[in-house]
Design a protein around this motif. Structure first.
Motif, PDB file in Angstrom:
ATOM      1  N   ALA A  65     -10.917  -5.949   3.076  1.00 50.10           N
ATOM      2  CA  ALA A  65     -12.073  -5.832   2.187  1.00 50.10           C
ATOM      3  C   ALA A  65     -12.367  -4.387   1.815  1.00 50.10           C
ATOM      4  O   ALA A  65     -12.933  -4.122   0.753  1.00 50.10           O
ATOM      5  CB  ALA A  65     -13.301  -6.472   2.842  1.00 50.10           C
ATOM      6  N   ASP A  66     -11.950  -3.443   2.649  1.00 50.52           N
ATOM      7  CA  ASP A  66     -12.186  -2.022   2.342  1.00 50.52           C
ATOM      8  C   ASP A  66     -11.065  -1.401   1.511  1.00 50.52           C
ATOM      9  O   ASP A  66     -11.037  -0.193   1.297  1.00 50.52           O
ATOM     10  CB  ASP A  66     -12.395  -1.219   3.629  1.00 50.52           C
ATOM     11  N   GLY A  67     -10.110  -2.221   1.029  1.00 52.36           N
ATOM     12  CA  GLY A  67      -9.048  -1.750   0.152  1.00 52.36           C
ATOM     13  C   GLY A  67      -7.751  -1.375   0.839  1.00 52.36           C
ATOM     14  O   GLY A  67      -6.759  -1.103   0.167  1.00 52.36           O
ATOM     15  N   ARG A  68      -7.725  -1.350   2.174  1.00 53.46           N
ATOM     16  CA  ARG A  68      -6.479  -1.015   2.872  1.00 53.46           C
ATOM     17  C   ARG A  68      -5.489  -2.165   2.762  1.00 53.46           C
ATOM     18  O   ARG A  68      -5.858  -3.321   2.826  1.00 53.46           O
ATOM     19  CB  ARG A  68      -6.745  -0.738   4.361  1.00 53.46           C
ATOM     20  N   TRP A  69      -4.209  -1.819   2.618  1.00 52.25           N
ATOM     21  CA  TRP A  69      -3.125  -2.791   2.637  1.00 52.25           C
ATOM     22  C   TRP A  69      -2.478  -2.675   4.015  1.00 52.25           C
ATOM     23  O   TRP A  69      -2.033  -1.586   4.410  1.00 52.25           O
ATOM     24  CB  TRP A  69      -2.117  -2.489   1.539  1.00 52.25           C
ATOM     25  N   ILE A  70      -2.423  -3.794   4.734  1.00 57.09           N
ATOM     26  CA  ILE A  70      -1.956  -3.786   6.116  1.00 57.09           C
ATOM     27  C   ILE A  70      -0.749  -4.712   6.223  1.00 57.09           C
ATOM     28  O   ILE A  70      -0.864  -5.920   6.006  1.00 57.09           O
ATOM     29  CB  ILE A  70      -3.085  -4.231   7.067  1.00 57.09           C
ATOM     30  N   HIS A  71       0.416  -4.129   6.542  1.00 57.65           N
ATOM     31  CA  HIS A  71       1.654  -4.890   6.669  1.00 57.65           C
ATOM     32  C   HIS A  71       2.061  -4.942   8.139  1.00 57.65           C
ATOM     33  O   HIS A  71       2.212  -3.900   8.777  1.00 57.65           O
ATOM     34  CB  HIS A  71       2.764  -4.249   5.821  1.00 57.65           C
ATOM     35  N   GLU A  72       2.200  -6.141   8.651  1.00 60.90           N
ATOM     36  CA  GLU A  72       2.578  -6.362  10.050  1.00 60.90           C
ATOM     37  C   GLU A  72       1.705  -5.554  11.011  1.00 60.90           C
ATOM     38  O   GLU A  72       2.176  -4.937  11.957  1.00 60.90           O
ATOM     39  CB  GLU A  72       4.069  -6.069  10.253  1.00 60.90           C
ATOM     40  N   GLY A  73       0.394  -5.540  10.725  1.00 55.58           N
ATOM     41  CA  GLY A  73      -0.577  -4.889  11.589  1.00 55.58           C
ATOM     42  C   GLY A  73      -0.733  -3.393  11.402  1.00 55.58           C
ATOM     43  O   GLY A  73      -1.551  -2.769  12.073  1.00 55.58           O
ATOM     44  N   VAL A  74       0.026  -2.783  10.501  1.00 50.18           N
ATOM     45  CA  VAL A  74      -0.021  -1.335  10.293  1.00 50.18           C
ATOM     46  C   VAL A  74      -0.496  -1.051   8.866  1.00 50.18           C
ATOM     47  O   VAL A  74       0.066  -1.587   7.902  1.00 50.18           O
ATOM     48  CB  VAL A  74       1.364  -0.697  10.523  1.00 50.18           C
ATOM     49  N   ALA A  75      -1.516  -0.195   8.734  1.00 53.35           N
ATOM     50  CA  ALA A  75      -2.016   0.179   7.410  1.00 53.35           C
ATOM     51  C   ALA A  75      -0.932   0.950   6.655  1.00 53.35           C
ATOM     52  O   ALA A  75      -0.332   1.877   7.193  1.00 53.35           O
ATOM     53  CB  ALA A  75      -3.271   1.033   7.545  1.00 53.35           C
ATOM     54  N   MET A  76      -0.694   0.546   5.433  1.00 48.30           N
ATOM     55  CA  MET A  76       0.298   1.208   4.594  1.00 48.30           C
ATOM     56  C   MET A  76      -0.285   2.537   4.128  1.00 48.30           C
ATOM     57  O   MET A  76      -1.423   2.589   3.671  1.00 48.30           O
ATOM     58  CB  MET A  76       0.666   0.313   3.408  1.00 48.30           C
ATOM     59  N   ALA A  77       0.496   3.599   4.230  1.00 47.46           N
ATOM     60  CA  ALA A  77       0.010   4.946   3.927  1.00 47.46           C
ATOM     61  C   ALA A  77       0.592   5.519   2.640  1.00 47.46           C
ATOM     62  O   ALA A  77       0.204   6.611   2.242  1.00 47.46           O
ATOM     63  CB  ALA A  77       0.317   5.876   5.097  1.00 47.46           C
ATOM     64  N   ARG A  78       1.518   4.823   2.018  1.00 45.20           N
ATOM     65  CA  ARG A  78       2.176   5.347   0.818  1.00 45.20           C
ATOM     66  C   ARG A  78       1.533   4.743  -0.436  1.00 45.20           C
ATOM     67  O   ARG A  78       1.785   3.579  -0.763  1.00 45.20           O
ATOM     68  CB  ARG A  78       3.660   5.048   0.856  1.00 45.20           C
TER      69      ARG A  78
END
Length: 182
Positions: free
Chosen positions: A36-49
């Motif tokens: 909901a805060d806009g973070r994209w989380i793949h396999e439990g890890v926030a995507m940083a790119r």
């Protein structure tokens, strides 16, 4: 599911492909959550790119079944979205009204085709959202909401008071106060 095969099919310039015309069979569920805060989380890890997030956002669509999918010509992966997939992170005035920018780089003209609607967040707040593309919408980030409220006007209506603004000859509601709420 590794992201590399899906990414190999995406335009690196980030242009929006015709995902509305692609109808591949469901390949499965991907462990990808848009928080909901806009973070994209793949396999439990926030995507940083940010470039990777932008690429993925260009093949995202929301279907009539209520689910969200990453779609390529030959595959379709269901993902989870906690609220809305995008956030409006900036707003600027143009010659006829407001232009909104999302956290993934989409620019949306606030007009009759892209109006604000009020809907509830998972926490129960009634907050404006705006349609972006392919059934996807963007929620107003709090700082943008407050900037727009500073420029808003108040209008009375039969059920109470509305706070909103006019953009490209269309009234856009930022919030309502019912007559009974006073």
């Amino acid at each position: 599911m590794p992201l590399e095969p899906l990414l190999a099919r995406i335009d690196p310039q980030g242009t929006i492909p015709p995902v509305d015309r692609w109808n591949p069979p469901l390949s499965g569920d991907m462990d990808l959550v848009i928080a909901a805060d806009g973070r994209w989380i793949h396999e439990g890890v926030a995507m940083a790119r940010p470039q990777l997030i932008r690429l993925l956002s260009t093949v995202l669509r929301h279907e009539a079944d209520g689910d969200y999918y990453l779609v390529a010509p030959q595959e379709k992966w269901r993902i989870r979205v906690e609220d809305r997939p995008f956030l409006v992170v900036d707003a600027e005035v143009d010659s006829g009204g407001w232009v909104l920018t999302t956290n993934v780089g989409d620019r949306v003209v606030l007009d009759a085709s892209h109006p604000f609607t009020l809907s509830q967040t998972p926490s129960g707040e009634e907050v404006p959202e705006v349609p972006v593309r392919f059934g996807l919408s963007a929620r107003l980030n709090r700082n943008v909401y407050y900037r727009l409220v500073e420029r808003a006007e108040v209008r009375e209506w039969a059920g109470g008071t509305e706070l909103g603004l006019t953009s490209h000859d269309h009234w856009h509601i930022l919030g309502r106060l019912d007559a009974d709420a006073s």
